[in-house]
Design an enzyme around this catalytic site. Structure first.
Site, PDB file in Angstrom:
ATOM      1  CG  ASP A 428      -1.925   1.036   1.323  1.00 59.49           C
ATOM      2  OD1 ASP A 428      -2.288   1.585   0.264  1.00 59.49           O
ATOM      3  OD2 ASP A 428      -2.391   1.344   2.448  1.00 59.49           O
ATOM      4  CD  GLU A 431      -0.263   5.370  -3.921  1.00 56.77           C
ATOM      5  OE1 GLU A 431       0.193   5.617  -2.796  1.00 56.77           O
ATOM      6  OE2 GLU A 431      -0.956   4.376  -4.174  1.00 56.77           O
ATOM      7  CG  ASP A 504      -8.296   4.546   0.158  1.00 57.52           C
ATOM      8  OD1 ASP A 504      -8.160   3.310   0.201  1.00 57.52           O
ATOM      9  OD2 ASP A 504      -7.524   5.339   0.714  1.00 57.52           O
TER      10      ASP A 504
HETATM   11  O1  MIG Z   1      -3.555   6.030   4.736  1.00 54.26           O
HETATM   12  O2  MIG Z   1      -3.631   0.739   5.673  1.00 54.26           O
HETATM   13  O3  MIG Z   1      -5.939   2.246   0.376  1.00 54.26           O
HETATM   14  O4  MIG Z   1      -6.900   0.000   1.684  1.00 54.26           O
HETATM   15  O5  MIG Z   1      -6.864   0.027   4.504  1.00 54.26           O
HETATM   16  C1  MIG Z   1      -4.423   4.954   4.533  1.00 54.26           C
HETATM   17  C2  MIG Z   1      -4.779   1.507   5.849  1.00 54.26           C
HETATM   18  C3  MIG Z   1      -3.641   3.684   4.336  1.00 54.26           C
HETATM   19  C4  MIG Z   1      -4.955   3.038   2.395  1.00 54.26           C
HETATM   20  C5  MIG Z   1      -5.435   1.855   1.621  1.00 54.26           C
HETATM   21  C6  MIG Z   1      -6.468   1.118   2.413  1.00 54.26           C
HETATM   22  C7  MIG Z   1      -5.874   0.688   3.736  1.00 54.26           C
HETATM   23  C8  MIG Z   1      -5.373   1.916   4.499  1.00 54.26           C
HETATM   24  N1  MIG Z   1      -4.380   2.607   3.675  1.00 54.26           N
END
Ligand code: MIG
Length: 820
Positions: A428, A431, A504
């Site tokens: 995650d 980016e 999200d």
């Molecule tokens: O700043 O890990 O898109 O699926 O549950 C949020 C917490 C960080 C974003 C992800 C989401 C995940 C969440 N993450």
């Protein structure tokens, strides 16, 4: 849990409008404000050929035209005559795959010609165009390629402007959350964390600078292999121009010939690769939430699935399983003995997937940070300061995944997670996302596999290189077991290392529609293994929306429910019994269809077929007013028209030409026209193409619960010949690379008095079961005789209550004939 307000501000940048106006002013410290002009290619003065590369020059700038294959030609521009070093994260092997091409010239032009494509270069104005072998011009320059010096960073803004004809439509570009046809719109690619993104928001998490044009029924593709921020304008600014440009690097694009959209996508896959086969369990249902903890919560979740008999294969641990969000650690208060817990879950058929982010907490007592620091693995700014930013763990530094040595190290960090039994990794925030500033500043330096660059060049590939390191590390550590990875960010080619989810999204009907569009679009953009947060990440779905999303989810290649921490519980049973029963019915459908789904993954891996196929791909010349964009086929046999509105009791859908059967009732339908069908909540329009052979498993609660002792095939009568594929193997190793698999082809054809089914096999895998159950659907006659491989059989040939005739055959049969 409170979502940090972050990442929403975009970076300071030079406005596109300014750029497009042709003249902008930059502040030069020596001579003050000076105009920067776009410069265009002049007339071609000379050319040189080197094997399959042709170099054309106007005296200063040079253009390279490379024959990549019969159907693919690459074009590059070097404003000052010197090309950048040959390197790409997207394209696997840029080597030549063609032997036959020719070069010629006349007074006005040069042409480079393969068997299928001709690239024409006009001498006087340096315009480039592409034709098929019938002389049809599929794609042509409006102006010559052009550029602008970039005084701030060096290099050039580079542009290419093509003619856009009134009837031309555009598809592709990855995860854009917008209507399927891109015509009339402008986009940019710059991987961005977009919490709770809106319809039409741009850019999102991924950069896939590849589009498909369809003009007069003929398809072609353009892949701009440039990792900088890229821009695409499909007749938006001016209706007769399609432009693409980049904030640095080279114009380096591949023209990919069709004439069918399917050809274009398959050929794009030959450049950027396909998904490796995922472990079979990864095609089951996944349950995720931010976050399931402590252990007792996870255990009761697992228990609920089994007690309620809702199939499920994977449970997820989001960031709270870690110790202070430090990657590769455990919060021992919540999870005192991860190894035991994971083992117990596994005994019950659940795989455990854990999240790993790129931000490494600055903490000298934390081994991952220490190792990274000692070895200089973290990214640094232009003046050598470390790139620091705040994410979940607090102040963090970030590995430079564009350095092969760092990737190697990162891959090794998964050792303990693999040892405790973790089965998959979820990357995650790659980016990369940073609280407050959004992402890294542009001056961050990257090793870029020896082709050094700033973050401007590396930003869009950062996440892809992270998940690449993750995938490669897992592959080594798991010793020939297939890794399962999922990533949020990506660039073209990310499919070689991972599945993706769309980030999200929101619990709304609009987002349900976007889910279908985004997954179809990702699929035709090379990333078939994709899915959305079922139910919507933020906000609260009601039972109806959740159930409709589960229904769509059955037919997205990656099927996972996920929700943010500040929402109510979101399991298949969270909305009461009525919904629970329907959710179960549909998750069961997913599990019955797993062999079909798995075969579609094989076709993707081996042949580059996208798994989801929009109606315009299935029927390129379809009248666009008949197309409902949420409708698509999964593989080439099953068509889905998901329900997209609350309270909807019927819907109008379009069936492409040919014959179809209602999956539920087996009623035959004529294609090439619209139909109105009922859509009660416990159903969803699913149609199967006549002639299809659809494999089904007996119901399992998880993949591998037991070995089926028979495979069932639904065989849909057709009076024209239809081929179907079926694939099987061990399901979780790389033995398929050594031909340990079976690929079967079925050929079905009937007439008024008989139905013929042929089977062909390839590969070395032998399944344990011996027989097939064949359910014959839609027979237009009452059968009286069955022959298997020439021998008459003594089988009961009565129609059952669903008007099917069921017969049994040895799995190795070659030829079955059923007579009136
Ligand atoms: O700043 O890990 O898109 O699926 O549950 C949020 C917490 C960080 C974003 C992800 C989401 C995940 C969440 N993450």
């Amino acid at each position: 849990m409170v979502e940090k307000e972050n990442n929403k501000e975009s970076l300071p940048e030079i406005s596109i409008e300014q750029l497009e106006e042709g003249v902008q002013h930059v502040n030069n410290p020596i001579i003050g404000l000076m105009p920067i002009e776009k410069r265009y290619l002049k007339s071609v003065k000379e050319y040189v050929q080197n094997n399959n590369n042709f170099y054309f020059s106007d005296g200063e700038a040079r253009v390279e035209v490379r024959v990549v294959s019969d159907e693919i030609i690459r074009v590059r521009l070097a404003p000052h005559g010197t090309f950048l070093e040959e390197f790409s994260y997207a394209v696997n092997k840029p080597e030549q795959r063609v032997t036959v091409f020719s070069f010629d010239e006349d007074e006005d032009k040069y042409w480079v010609k393969t068997n299928t494509v001709t690239c024409l270069i006009s001498k006087k104005d340096f315009l480039i165009s592409f034709q098929d072998n019938q002389g049809l011009v599929t794609n042509e320059d409006y102006t010559t390629m052009h550029w602008e010096e970039n005084a701030d960073f060096g290099g050039y803004y580079v542009y290419c402007t093509k003619k856009c004809s009134p009837e031309e439509n555009f598809y592709g570009l990855g995860d854009k959350p917008t209507g399927f046809n891109l015509r009339g719109k402008r986009f940019q690619n710059w991987n961005t964390d977009t919490y709770s993104f809106a319809k039409d928001q741009d850019p999102l998490y991924r950069s896939i600078p590849f589009y498909i044009g369809i003009k007069e029924g003929v398809s072609y593709g353009v892949f701009l292999d440039n990792t900088y921020k890229t821009h695409f304008d499909f007749g938006h600014q001016e209706h007769d121009k399609t432009s693409f440009w980049a904030d640095g690097g080279e114009i380096q694009y591949y023209y990919i010939h069709g004439p069918h959209m399917m050809d274009v996508v398959k050929r794009y896959h030959t450049l950027t690769g396909t998904h490796p086969l995922p472990p079979q369990w990864a095609l089951g249902y996944h349950q995720c939430r931010w976050s399931y903890y402590p252990e007792s919560k996870l255990k009761s979740l697992a228990k609920n699935f089994r007690e309620r008999k809702i199939p499920c294969d994977a449970l997820y641990l989001d960031i709270d399983y870690m110790d202070g969000y430090r990657c590769f650690t455990w919060n021992k208060k919540y999870f005192p003995d991860p190894k035991r817990m994971i083992k117990e879950l596994l005994n019950d058929g659940f795989k455990t997937v854990v999240i790993i982010d790129p931000g490494i907490k600055v903490d000298d007592n934390y081994w991952v940070f220490r190792e990274g620091k000692e070895n200089k693995y973290f990214c640094r700014r232009s003046d050598d300061y470390f790139m620091e930013g705040h994410v979940w763990p607090g102040r963090c530094q970030f590995p430079d995944y564009t350095n092969p040595e760092v990737r190697q190290w990162w891959g090794g960090l998964f050792k303990e997670l693999v040892e405790v039994g973790v089965a998959g990794v979820w990357n995650d925030m790659n980016e990369p996302a940073v609280f407050g500033s959004g992402t890294f500043p542009n001056d961050v330096r990257h090793q870029y596999d020896g082709h050094r660059g700033s973050h401007r060049k590396a930003h869009n590939v950062y996440g892809m290189q992270m998940v690449r390191a993750t995938y490669d590390g897992l592959k080594k550590l798991q010793k020939n077991k297939r890794p399962f990875t999922i990533t949020r960010a990506g660039y073209s080619g990310v499919q070689r290392y991972s599945s993706v989810w769309t980030g999200d999204n929101l619990a709304s009907w609009e987002h349900l529609r976007l889910a279908s569009l985004q997954c179809q679009r990702l699929s035709v953009s090379g990333v078939s293994f994709c899915g959305t947060d079922i139910g919507g990440f933020t906000g609260e779905p009601d039972g109806e929306l959740f159930t409709r999303w589960i229904q769509l989810g059955v037919f997205t290649p990656f099927m996972r429910a996920h929700s943010a921490g500040d929402t109510r519980e979101r399991e298949p049973w969270s909305f009461g019994k009525e919904y629970e029963d329907i959710n179960r019915k549909f998750i069961e459908l997913r599990y019955r269809l797993l062999p079909y789904i798995y075969s579609a993954f094989w076709e993707q891996h081996r042949y580059g077929f996208p798994i989801l196929r929009p109606i315009v791909m299935v029927e390129q010349d379809v009248k666009t007013n008949l197309v409902r964009e949420e409708e698509f086929t999964f593989g080439d046999k099953i068509l889905i028209s998901p329900v997209m509105e609350p309270g909807q009791t019927s819907k109008v859908l379009y069936l492409p030409a040919g014959k179809w059967y209602d999956y539920w009732t087996h009623e035959p339908f004529e294609g090439g026209m619209e139909h109105t069908v009922a859509t009660p909540l416990d159903s969803m329009p699913i149609f199967v193409k006549a002639g299809s052979v659809i494999p089904e498993w007996p119901l399992m609660q998880y993949v591998g619960e037991f070995e089926p002792d028979e495979i069932k095939f639904q065989i849909y009568y057709s009076d024209y010949e239809v081929n179907s594929f079926y694939f099987e193997d061990h399901g979780d190793t790389f033995a398929y690379e050594q031909d340990i698999y079976t690929e079967k082809k079925f050929v079905v054809k009937g007439d008024a008095t008989m139905l013929n089914i042929k089977q062909f096999s390839e590969g070395l895998y032998t399944p344990r079961y011996e027989t097939y159950e064949l359910k014959l659907i839609g027979l237009p006659f009452i059968p009286s005789k069955v022959y298997i491989d020439g021998k008459e059989q003594n089988q009961d040939l009565k129609f059952d209550e669903l008007k099917r005739v069921i017969i049994h055959a040895n799995k190795n049969f070659r030829n079955i004939e059923i007579f009136k």
